[in-house]
Write a protein that holds these residues in place. Structure first.
Motif: not given
Length: 528
Positions: A285-288, A330-335
């Motif tokens: 999701x973050x990489x999107x 990316x995971x942190x951006x999802x967060x």
């Protein structure tokens, strides 16, 4: 009470599965809200929130703490997407919410003090978010309590002390534990049971002579503390058991949790497998790069940009490290977009382990079972650290979050790549001691600057420590003593460098400008 000992679960160190941005200040306070809902008996009509000191009192907007508490009071779970818009839902439902920060207080800065009203009933409930989603309920109606969210039962206040026999007669069951506390001419009774209280038993207790208040206690965690005696409580004890029983670190981790929580070993592994799945989803999701961040202080596609640079061969560290850092970001951006992540051990460090492990597993062609084993190694190391040290940035600095995540990540990498139990432990120690002293300085409040990109250094450190451990290098300071050093450093770290938005990057002119802009934005948004 018997089950108040802070015997940390694997799922405290690797979890909860939650929506961001903060495990302590979003998921943890949500759990406190859910406990308040249980005591109140349903949805509140009026909520007064009191915050103290320089953590929640200053960051509750940027961390969506107010949203988390209200979501909990309305019965939502930590991973509910409704958290983001729950304040608007409360407004539409006519629920009054007010805030009362006390910046000069010397109380624990992670304290949530709730004054709640429903059907003419007003109660005060106080809890502390410990770190990584863990909570401690400390006060009910002015009486001290000690509940950690895994308990079921009944609390009641009376003008006399009820005997255990009387309580067993009324409830029709024997309490797991019973504690009483006297305050002036009234006595608080805390009855912990194996199962949630039946409504008719609550009604019976309310009718008893001398009873002036009854509160239902319903667990907010889906795992309990069944056995308060740990299988092991230090790295040295774990390694000794590994040698005696010829067991691997993942096997010891599952045995530990099975002994603690009563879960079967297969259930433990199934839960870890679901965590692995969520980690992968959070990265995808973050990489999107399509969602909107809470604060919007930085671009939302940094992970995607770095992954693109890797694919073009434009990274100094090569493909493996580049992909790992990109995935961590990316995971942190999802967060930061209030997406679903795994606190590992916190939401502010949720990118380190998935970034490192997904990339290493991909590079090694590892199976899901091997990835689960690696996560179990990470989880038990995080658990042993959390038994001694805080996992909250506002209590122990970012060394408690990204520092511990990096140590857990190093252990995971060593396990994945065939290291033995001793190497797994020294991977943790080598990584942890490299990040001692890392401060917590979230610019303006949201978990964005420097949190998102700081996960990258946690990934790089995890790889470096894992490589050293796999090569046979050891920490000259034993792993348990490195954890003790973390505790010592947390205690000596100045308050200004522990999530107060006063020191570090927060003291720069740009950070002050961003904070002013952020405050104007949220004030305009809330109409205050």
């Amino acid at each position: 009470m018997e089950n108040s000992v802070r015997l940390v679960s694997l799922f405290d160190a690797l979890g909860p599965v939650m929506v961001g941005p903060s495990s302590s200040h979003t998921a943890g306070v949500l759990r406190i809200g859910r406990m308040g809902r249980s005591f109140l008996g349903g949805d509140p009509e009026k909520v007064e929130l009191h915050f103290y000191g320089n953590a929640l009192a200053r960051t509750y907007k940027g961390h969506l703490s107010d949203s988390g508490i209200i979501a909990g009071l309305l019965g939502y779970a930590e991973n509910s997407p409704e958290v983001r818009d729950v304040l608007e839902e409360a407004r539409k439902r006519g629920i009054s919410v007010s805030y009362h920060p006390d910046y000069s207080s010397d109380r624990n800065p992670n304290t949530v003090d709730m004054r709640l009203e429903r059907n003419g009933k007003r109660i005060q409930v106080v809890g502390i978010t410990v770190g990584g989603g863990e909570i401690l309920m400390t006060e009910l109606e002015g009486f001290p309590i000690c509940l950690r969210g895994s308990e079921d039962g009944i609390i009641f206040i009376a003008d006399r002390e009820f005997t255990r026999e009387e309580i067993e007669r009324i409830l029709g069951t024997k309490p797991v534990s019973l504690e009483t506390t006297r305050k002036e001419d009234r006595i608080l009774h805390v009855c912990v049971q194996d199962t949630p209280p039946e409504a008719e038993k609550v009604t019976l207790l309310q009718k008893e002579k001398g009873v002036v208040g009854v509160f239902s206690v319903q667990a907010v965690l889906d795992y309990k503390l069944r056995n308060p005696k740990p299988l092991f409580a230090s790295v040295e004890e774990m390694l000794c058991l590994a040698g005696e029983k010829n067991l691997t670190v993942p096997q010891l981790a599952t045995n530990y949790e099975a002994s603690r929580s009563g879960l079967s070993e297969s259930e433990v592994r199934e839960r870890i497998a679901r965590i692995w799945k969520t980690m992968n989803e959070s990265v995808e999701k973050g990489l999107a790069g399509e969602k909107e961040m809470v604060g919007g202080l930085v671009p939302r596609d940094s992970g995607k940009k770095l992954m693109d640079a890797v694919s073009k061969g434009k990274t100094a560290g090569g493909a493996v490290l580049g992909k790992a850092v990109a995935r961590a970001i990316a995971a942190m951006e999802t967060n930061a977009c209030v997406g679903c992540v795994v606190a590992a051990p916190t939401a502010g460090s949720c990118g380190v382990i998935p970034g490192a492990l997904i990339t290493a597993a991909e590079n090694a062609g590892a199976t899901e079972d091997e990835a689960v084993d690696a996560l179990l190694a990470a989880a038990i190391m995080g658990t042993l650290i959390a038994m001694k040290a805080s996992l909250s940035g506002s209590i122990g600095g970012c060394q408690a979050e990204i520092g511990v995540a990096s140590a857990m990540g190093a252990s995971a990498l060593v396990q994945l790549l065939g290291g033995d139990s001793k190497q797994v432990a020294h991977g943790m120690a080598l990584a942890l001691k490299n990040i001692l002293g890392l401060i917590c300085d979230p610019v303006a409040g949201p978990v964005e600057i420097p949190c998102i990109k700081r996960n990258g250094i946690g990934v790089a450190n995890a790889f470096a420590a894992a490589d050293m451990a796999l090569a046979g290098l050891e920490s000259a300071i034993p792993p348990d003593e490195v954890i003790d050093a973390l505790v010592n450093t947390q205690q000596l770290l100045p308050a200004e460098l522990r999530g107060t938005m006063k020191g570090g990057l927060c003291s720069t002119p740009t950070a002050i400008r961003l904070k002013d802009e952020w405050m104007r934005r949220i004030t305009s948004r809330s109409g205050k």
